[in-house]
Design a protein around this motif. Structure first.
Motif, PDB file in Angstrom:
ATOM      1  N   ALA A   1      -2.659   6.347  11.092  1.00  0.00           N
ATOM      2  CA  ALA A   1      -1.888   7.175  11.724  1.00  0.00           C
ATOM      3  C   ALA A   1      -0.343   7.295  11.275  1.00  0.00           C
ATOM      4  N   GLY A   2       0.136   6.124  11.165  1.00  0.00           N
ATOM      5  CA  GLY A   2       1.355   5.679  10.745  1.00  0.00           C
ATOM      6  C   GLY A   2       1.617   6.268   9.171  1.00  0.00           C
ATOM      7  N   VAL A   3       0.822   5.913   8.314  1.00  0.00           N
ATOM      8  CA  VAL A   3       0.919   6.541   6.825  1.00  0.00           C
ATOM      9  C   VAL A   3       0.974   8.045   6.944  1.00  0.00           C
ATOM     10  N   GLN A   4       0.057   8.898   7.542  1.00  0.00           N
ATOM     11  CA  GLN A   4      -0.017  10.191   7.802  1.00  0.00           C
ATOM     12  C   GLN A   4       1.175  10.536   8.218  1.00  0.00           C
ATOM     13  N   GLN A   5       1.626  10.117   9.425  1.00  0.00           N
ATOM     14  CA  GLN A   5       2.888  10.539   9.914  1.00  0.00           C
ATOM     15  C   GLN A   5       4.134  10.399   9.038  1.00  0.00           C
TER      16      GLN A   5
ATOM     17  N   ALA B   1       4.158  10.265   5.713  1.00  0.00           N
ATOM     18  CA  ALA B   1       3.810  11.152   4.678  1.00  0.00           C
ATOM     19  C   ALA B   1       4.531  12.386   4.723  1.00  0.00           C
ATOM     20  N   LYS B   2       3.855  12.960   5.971  1.00  0.00           N
ATOM     21  CA  LYS B   2       4.637  14.154   6.546  1.00  0.00           C
ATOM     22  C   LYS B   2       6.038  14.281   6.508  1.00  0.00           C
ATOM     23  N   GLU B   3       6.541  13.378   7.230  1.00  0.00           N
ATOM     24  CA  GLU B   3       7.875  13.159   7.482  1.00  0.00           C
ATOM     25  C   GLU B   3       8.695  13.183   6.007  1.00  0.00           C
ATOM     26  N   ALA B   4       8.045  12.521   4.989  1.00  0.00           N
ATOM     27  CA  ALA B   4       8.693  12.307   3.820  1.00  0.00           C
ATOM     28  C   ALA B   4       8.431  13.266   2.740  1.00  0.00           C
ATOM     29  N   GLY B   5       7.784  14.291   3.349  1.00  0.00           N
ATOM     30  CA  GLY B   5       7.260  15.469   2.568  1.00  0.00           C
ATOM     31  C   GLY B   5       6.537  15.147   1.399  1.00  0.00           C
TER      32      GLY B   5
ATOM     33  N   ARG C   1      -8.117   1.331   3.342  1.00  0.00           N
ATOM     34  CA  ARG C   1      -6.966   0.199   2.880  1.00  0.00           C
ATOM     35  C   ARG C   1      -6.282   0.842   1.673  1.00  0.00           C
ATOM     36  N   ASP C   2      -7.242   1.010   0.717  1.00  0.00           N
ATOM     37  CA  ASP C   2      -6.777   1.344  -0.699  1.00  0.00           C
ATOM     38  C   ASP C   2      -6.152   2.441  -0.621  1.00  0.00           C
ATOM     39  N   ALA C   3      -6.683   3.654  -0.014  1.00  0.00           N
ATOM     40  CA  ALA C   3      -6.064   5.040   0.074  1.00  0.00           C
ATOM     41  C   ALA C   3      -4.784   4.824   0.637  1.00  0.00           C
ATOM     42  N   SER C   4      -4.603   4.241   1.847  1.00  0.00           N
ATOM     43  CA  SER C   4      -3.090   4.070   2.545  1.00  0.00           C
ATOM     44  C   SER C   4      -2.404   3.322   1.670  1.00  0.00           C
ATOM     45  N   SER C   5      -2.562   2.202   1.014  1.00  0.00           N
ATOM     46  CA  SER C   5      -1.731   1.674   0.158  1.00  0.00           C
ATOM     47  C   SER C   5      -1.328   2.679  -1.126  1.00  0.00           C
ATOM     48  N   ALA C   6      -1.926   3.380  -1.518  1.00  0.00           N
ATOM     49  CA  ALA C   6      -1.749   4.278  -2.763  1.00  0.00           C
ATOM     50  C   ALA C   6      -0.840   5.640  -1.951  1.00  0.00           C
ATOM     51  N   THR C   7      -1.061   5.809  -0.762  1.00  0.00           N
ATOM     52  CA  THR C   7      -0.268   6.765  -0.187  1.00  0.00           C
ATOM     53  C   THR C   7       1.142   6.238   0.103  1.00  0.00           C
ATOM     54  N   LEU C   8       1.216   4.998   0.450  1.00  0.00           N
ATOM     55  CA  LEU C   8       2.415   4.206   0.740  1.00  0.00           C
ATOM     56  C   LEU C   8       3.159   4.034  -0.783  1.00  0.00           C
ATOM     57  N   ARG C   9       2.533   4.022  -1.645  1.00  0.00           N
ATOM     58  CA  ARG C   9       3.138   3.827  -3.124  1.00  0.00           C
ATOM     59  C   ARG C   9       3.760   5.252  -3.534  1.00  0.00           C
ATOM     60  N   GLN C  10       3.007   6.400  -3.165  1.00  0.00           N
ATOM     61  CA  GLN C  10       3.780   7.707  -3.166  1.00  0.00           C
ATOM     62  C   GLN C  10       4.890   7.920  -2.497  1.00  0.00           C
ATOM     63  N   ILE C  11       4.705   7.534  -1.186  1.00  0.00           N
ATOM     64  CA  ILE C  11       6.172   7.636  -0.236  1.00  0.00           C
ATOM     65  C   ILE C  11       6.871   6.727  -0.669  1.00  0.00           C
TER      66      ILE C  11
ATOM     67  N   LYS D   1      20.875  10.131   4.250  1.00  0.00           N
ATOM     68  CA  LYS D   1      20.853   8.599   4.080  1.00  0.00           C
ATOM     69  C   LYS D   1      20.318   7.966   5.358  1.00  0.00           C
ATOM     70  N   ARG D   2      20.829   8.355   6.667  1.00  0.00           N
ATOM     71  CA  ARG D   2      20.355   8.017   7.850  1.00  0.00           C
ATOM     72  C   ARG D   2      18.841   8.125   8.237  1.00  0.00           C
ATOM     73  N   ASP D   3      18.549   9.533   7.881  1.00  0.00           N
ATOM     74  CA  ASP D   3      17.106   9.815   7.751  1.00  0.00           C
ATOM     75  C   ASP D   3      16.187   9.094   7.001  1.00  0.00           C
ATOM     76  N   MET D   4      16.537   8.804   5.752  1.00  0.00           N
ATOM     77  CA  MET D   4      15.855   7.945   4.901  1.00  0.00           C
ATOM     78  C   MET D   4      15.734   6.351   5.239  1.00  0.00           C
ATOM     79  N   SER D   5      16.512   5.866   5.899  1.00  0.00           N
ATOM     80  CA  SER D   5      16.655   4.575   6.016  1.00  0.00           C
ATOM     81  C   SER D   5      15.570   4.087   7.018  1.00  0.00           C
ATOM     82  N   PRO D   6      15.367   4.820   8.021  1.00  0.00           N
ATOM     83  CA  PRO D   6      14.074   4.370   9.017  1.00  0.00           C
ATOM     84  C   PRO D   6      12.863   4.667   8.200  1.00  0.00           C
ATOM     85  N   LEU D   7      12.800   5.523   7.269  1.00  0.00           N
ATOM     86  CA  LEU D   7      11.448   6.077   6.558  1.00  0.00           C
ATOM     87  C   LEU D   7      11.001   4.515   5.553  1.00  0.00           C
ATOM     88  N   LEU D   8      12.351   4.163   4.942  1.00  0.00           N
ATOM     89  CA  LEU D   8      12.074   3.036   4.327  1.00  0.00           C
ATOM     90  C   LEU D   8      11.521   1.955   5.039  1.00  0.00           C
TER      91      LEU D   8
END
Length: 571
Positions: free
Chosen positions: A18-22, A24-28, A261-271, A547-554
């Motif tokens: 759920a966290g990765v989906q959200q 990914a959506k916020e990060a475009g 897990r692998d799909a989540s990890s791959a998506t996190l790498r994309q993000i 920059k402020r928007d990006m920091s919490p995403l990171l």
């Protein structure tokens, strides 16, 4: 409930999903391997399927109730299960008849979210279709439990069924001796060994065999708190431990967890890559803004480099007003005014200085206003070139340039007043009045001497004419006229000399006058560009917000990575 470790891991992984989906959506980010609608995401929450088989009245329903501690299945001496009953979770309790022999029963019981139960009619049932429906569940079941009554654990129909489906039962089969409380412990041991031998003969392997009392287990779980002694006597603790191991170590379920897990990890790498690109782009945007600000600085420097041209204009203003002052001096030093000045206080110097100062101040302020208009035009033209670049590069909607705004008009007004004050001070610092006073006082002294000498000769001429002879008086009057004439010539000459001196003094003061205005002129120009640079404040805020928007995403990306690493350890 059994399988707590697995469900805890699954719950944590679901939270990560759920966290990765959200995120990914916020990060475009459009995930390459991770989609909300993909089948393996639904597989994450697929409940475990337990199929319970056995002969009619073997105690299957009682066993199921004891296993989950809830009265899920109806219990009666007479056979209660005439259809294959599939127990599933539902917000509303209902029954749906899928076919004549398959019934789906929805119950609002929490454990059914994780475990589905298929309660089958007896293996010796004569109802048509029961066996075919049962066979449909066997290949997909996680655990298949065959329940034997302790009074007759070797029913032929059940063992024939097991033997004919050995392939589907392999690795899933569990044998349950129900109603164990009706036999002695030594009898239970014999029965368990006998069942293992039969299983080896029929399917070639010895499955787990448990002796339980569903009735005791249900009664123990009904109590608050649970009756520990009765619960241990029921034989269910050992069986629950086994089921927990099956749930936790299920290869198929672990495969699903690893895939997600692998799909989540791959998506996190994309993000992460997207955020890193965003950070690099943000740095590039900051560099772009610095380039624009450098252009503004260049414009300011360009105007600074034109100081010679601007200050020559300021010097010309000074020179023009100096000529006007020189003409005033010439008129104030005419013969008549010169004579009059001998007999009363002369304020010519102060009047000339005052008029000169006011004229210079007014002219300088007017020129400053003209230069201010030119600066506004420069700023406006530059902003027009900036706006499309901001929109193309940053997608930022820039405000329109408004030279009539209070800010710019205030800068223009301050520029004019500043130079006006500076010009007044610069004129005073040339000390022209003091020096003009000295020059005019020297001239008046000279003229007084000629007037005094003329009057003295006239007086002597009168005395001689009265006492000696008229001719002597006339001669002295002629001398007096000559002296007066020389005085008039000197008056004219000194007037010209005074004007010439003033012009020379004004010419020599022109450069110091301009130099005295340099700092104030530069500061006034800077004020315009400071106001203009304020238009970029919105761009700076826009980049700062990014920059402020990006920091919490990171930060969230890193937290999800850490959580995945922890889940890796559990898996």
């Amino acid at each position: 409930m059994f399988g707590e470790r697995y469900f805890a891991t699954r719950e944590r992984l679901s939270a990560v999903v759920a966290g990765v989906q959200q995120l990914a959506k916020e990060a475009g980010v459009e995930p390459e391997r991770f989609r909300e609608e993909e089948d393996f995401l639904s597989a994450l929450t697929n409940p475990f399927l337990f199929v319970v088989c056995g002969e009619v009245n073997a105690g299957k329903s009682t066993f199921i109730n004891g296993l989950f501690g809830r009265e899920l299945c109806e219990v009666n001496i007479l056979p209660q299960t005439s259809r294959v009953q599939w127990y599933r979770y539902g917000e509303e309790e209902r029954e749906e008849f899928v076919t004549d022999v398959l019934e789906e029963r929805y119950r609002k019981m929490e454990f059914l979210q994780d475990f589905n139960i298929v309660d089958t009619p007896g293996t010796n049932s004569v109802e048509r279709g029961h066996q075919s429906i049962t066979e449909r569940f066997l290949p997909v079941a996680d655990l298949i439990l065959f329940v034997f009554p302790v009074t007759n654990p070797w029913g032929a129909a059940t063992w024939d069924f097991i033997a004919s489906h050995a392939k589907d039962l392999k690795g899933k089969l569990v044998l349950v001796i129900q109603q164990s409380d009706q036999r002695e412990e030594k009898d239970i041991v014999v029965i368990r060994e006998h069942l293992k031998d039969l299983a080896i003969q029929r399917i070639g392997e010895a499955p787990e065999v448990f002796a339980v009392s569903g009735k005791q287990a249900f009664e123990a779980k009904e109590c608050e708190p649970i009756q520990t002694k009765l619960w241990r006597e029921s034989g269910f603790p050992e069986m629950e431990q086994f089921i927990s191991r099956v749930v936790t170590d299920s290869p198929e379920r672990k495969r699903v967890l690893r895939e997600i897990r692998d799909a989540s990890s791959a998506t996190l790498r994309q993000i992460e890559e997207r955020l890193e690109r965003g950070s690099r782009n943000l740095e590039g945007d900051k560099g772009f803004l610095r380039e624009l600000e450098a252009e503004v600085e260049h414009e300011r420097e360009r105007h600074a480099q034109r100081l010679g041209e601007k200050f020559s204009g300021l010097g010309k203003v000074f020179g023009d007003q100096a000529r006007e002052a020189a003409n005033l001096i010439r008129s104030r030093t005419s013969l008549l005014r010169s004579v009059v000045s001998l007999f009363r206080k002369d304020e010519t110097s102060s009047e000339i200085e005052k008029g000169f100062i006011e004229a210079v101040k007014e002219a300088i302020e007017q020129k400053a206003e003209n230069d201010g208009d030119e600066l506004l035009k420069t700023c406006g033209e530059h902003w027009e070139s900036v706006v499309p670049r901001l929109e193309e590069r940053l997608g930022f909607t820039a405000p329109k340039f408004n030279g009539d705004s209070d800010g710019f008009q205030g800068a223009k007004e301050r520029f004019a007043k500043r130079l006006g004050r500076a010009s007044r001070k610069a004129v005073v610092e040339q000390k022209m009045r003091t020096m003009l006073d000295l020059q005019m006082e020297s001239r008046r002294g000279l003229l007084r001497r000629y007037v005094a000498l003329t009057l003295m000769v006239v007086a002597v001429a009168g005395i001689l004419g009265a006492l000696v002879s008229n001719w002597a008086g006339l001669v002295l009057l002629g001398v007096a006229a000559l002296v007066f004439g020389v005085g008039l010539v000197k008056a004219r000459a000194t007037s010209n000399e005074l004007v010439k001196w003033f012009e020379e003094k004004a010419a020599s003061s022109r450069t110091p006058f301009v130099d005295a205005l340099v700092a104030d002129y530069k500061e006034g120009v800077r004020g315009f560009f400071v106001e203009y640079a304020g238009l970029f404040e919105g761009v700076r805020r826009h980049l700062a917000q990014q920059k402020r928007d990006m920091s919490p995403l990171l930060e969230r990306c890193n937290e999800l990575y850490i959580e995945l690493k922890t889940i890796d350890h559990d898996l």
